[in-house]
Design an enzyme around this catalytic site. Sequence first.
Site, PDB file in Angstrom:
ATOM      1  N   SER A 180      -7.842   8.503  12.040  1.00 30.44           N
ATOM      2  CA  SER A 180      -7.924   7.398  11.093  1.00 30.44           C
ATOM      3  C   SER A 180      -7.745   7.868   9.571  1.00 30.44           C
ATOM      4  O   SER A 180      -8.177   7.325   8.719  1.00 30.44           O
ATOM      5  CB  SER A 180      -9.030   6.411  11.200  1.00 30.44           C
ATOM      6  OG  SER A 180     -10.235   7.161  10.603  1.00 30.44           O
ATOM      7  N   GLY A 181      -7.017   9.124   9.563  1.00 30.72           N
ATOM      8  CA  GLY A 181      -6.648   9.639   8.329  1.00 30.72           C
ATOM      9  C   GLY A 181      -5.471   8.588   7.832  1.00 30.72           C
ATOM     10  O   GLY A 181      -5.284   7.542   8.330  1.00 30.72           O
ATOM     11  N   HIS A 444      -2.468  -9.060 -19.662  1.00 30.30           N
ATOM     12  CA  HIS A 444      -2.810 -10.523 -18.819  1.00 30.30           C
ATOM     13  C   HIS A 444      -1.942 -11.176 -18.408  1.00 30.30           C
ATOM     14  O   HIS A 444      -1.076 -11.485 -19.586  1.00 30.30           O
ATOM     15  CB  HIS A 444      -4.021 -11.077 -19.634  1.00 30.30           C
ATOM     16  CG  HIS A 444      -4.578 -11.969 -18.700  1.00 30.30           C
ATOM     17  ND1 HIS A 444      -5.423 -12.297 -17.907  1.00 30.30           N
ATOM     18  CD2 HIS A 444      -4.112 -13.619 -18.903  1.00 30.30           C
ATOM     19  CE1 HIS A 444      -5.450 -13.431 -17.203  1.00 30.30           C
ATOM     20  NE2 HIS A 444      -5.096 -14.437 -17.928  1.00 30.30           N
TER      21      HIS A 444
END
Length: 465
Positions: A180-181, A444
Amino acid sequence: MSEKYDVLVVGSGPGGYVAAIRAAQLGLRTAVVERDRLGGICLNWGCIPTKAMLHGADVAHTLANLEPLGFRAAGVTFDMAGLVKFSRSVSERLSNGIGYLLKKNGVEVITGTARLAGRGEIDVAADGARTRYRADHTILATGARPRSIPGVAPDGERVWTYFQALTPPSLPESLLVVGSGAIGVEFASLYRDLGTAVTLVEAMPRIMPAEDATVAEHVRKRFTDRGITVHQGASVSGVDAGIDAVTTTLTLSDGSAEKITTERVLVAAGIQGNVEDLGLEEAGVEVERGFVRTDEWCRTTAFGVYAIGDVAGAPCLAHKASHEGVLCVEKLAGVEHVRPLDRRRVPACTYARPQVAHLGLTEEQARATGRRLRVGRFDYTASGKALAIGEGDGFVKTVFDADTGELLGAHMVGPEVTEQIQGFGIAQSLEATTEDLAEVVFAHPTLSEAMHESVLAALGRSLNS
């Protein structure tokens, strides 16, 4: 009489071809030896084709979630061969591009397999013949390959490495991923989005063991929500490949055994350096734990021989290889003010769903240093841009030294975090403090505002959470 070069680079991956181009730019006569395709594993079988495949998985996810946006799509079909073709075409185009760049910069390309043959000498075998070349400086950029694990032998049919996972004959109904790298997590995410039933197996106590614990747990929960079966602290004790399926025997964390039958198994349990058949031992180049040992300037233990990228050890990342290629060449060419690479400042990205990116120390590692910390976190559930694009999941976490304000680590999981982590990299490079980053004006609405809010949270001044 053999050809003589100032710099001869063995391997044309993201470290090798960049090193060659930079050497040529500095006026050094340069050649690259490549036994296969220009671009190495990264371009042909790693970074690039996987991202093209993952783009297809993102499209599949979007198509499956159209209704909240007011769309309906009927009769959509999927052809795995078409996605593979797209992925391979991207790699082909970029490989050709590297050939153009090398030619443009005056770098000679030598086709064949290289081997060190004595001080300043390199043999290249091609088409049954050997040609000897001489070079003042030889840079090894031979990369790495999938690491094998006991009891699991890839056969290219039922038991895959990432080579077969990138060019499957068809979409498998079920897949078990060992490891699960970044590679394992990306393929687990990719195949699940395309409709495959996926099981992910990790021998360590948690998946993504290199990541901050909070990030790893977040990914585990999201994978589980998506229907991916996750086994942590589980080891593979046997694989039995039949004609139509593979039965994998796991030893689970409680010591019990479980057999899982899937159509395919993918072994993604890390990589090992390509150090064989290079004449390293005879040349005096030391190898440690399967990788060439180097100093801060990429010099090996043999005079005039250097190593960069994956063959020189972790972090095994394309951008680290490219950076090493440049600093190695500039140092040997006598360029002033060259700085060695601080490997702690190399960002790492995983392009799954959700995306993951990190830089520097995890919170656990930072606490182990004994420093007083300021830790900030901001969740994308409070990000206007993330909610507007339907991706309000994940968070940004920052770890600072409470006394100096130094940014020790940054950890991100969520929408497009792989495109944002470089902001924290710039901050580290410029030695920006907590207060410096708090004063930066972020546009924003953007996803990157979450980075700012995480910094403010570390100061106890978060405005939107």
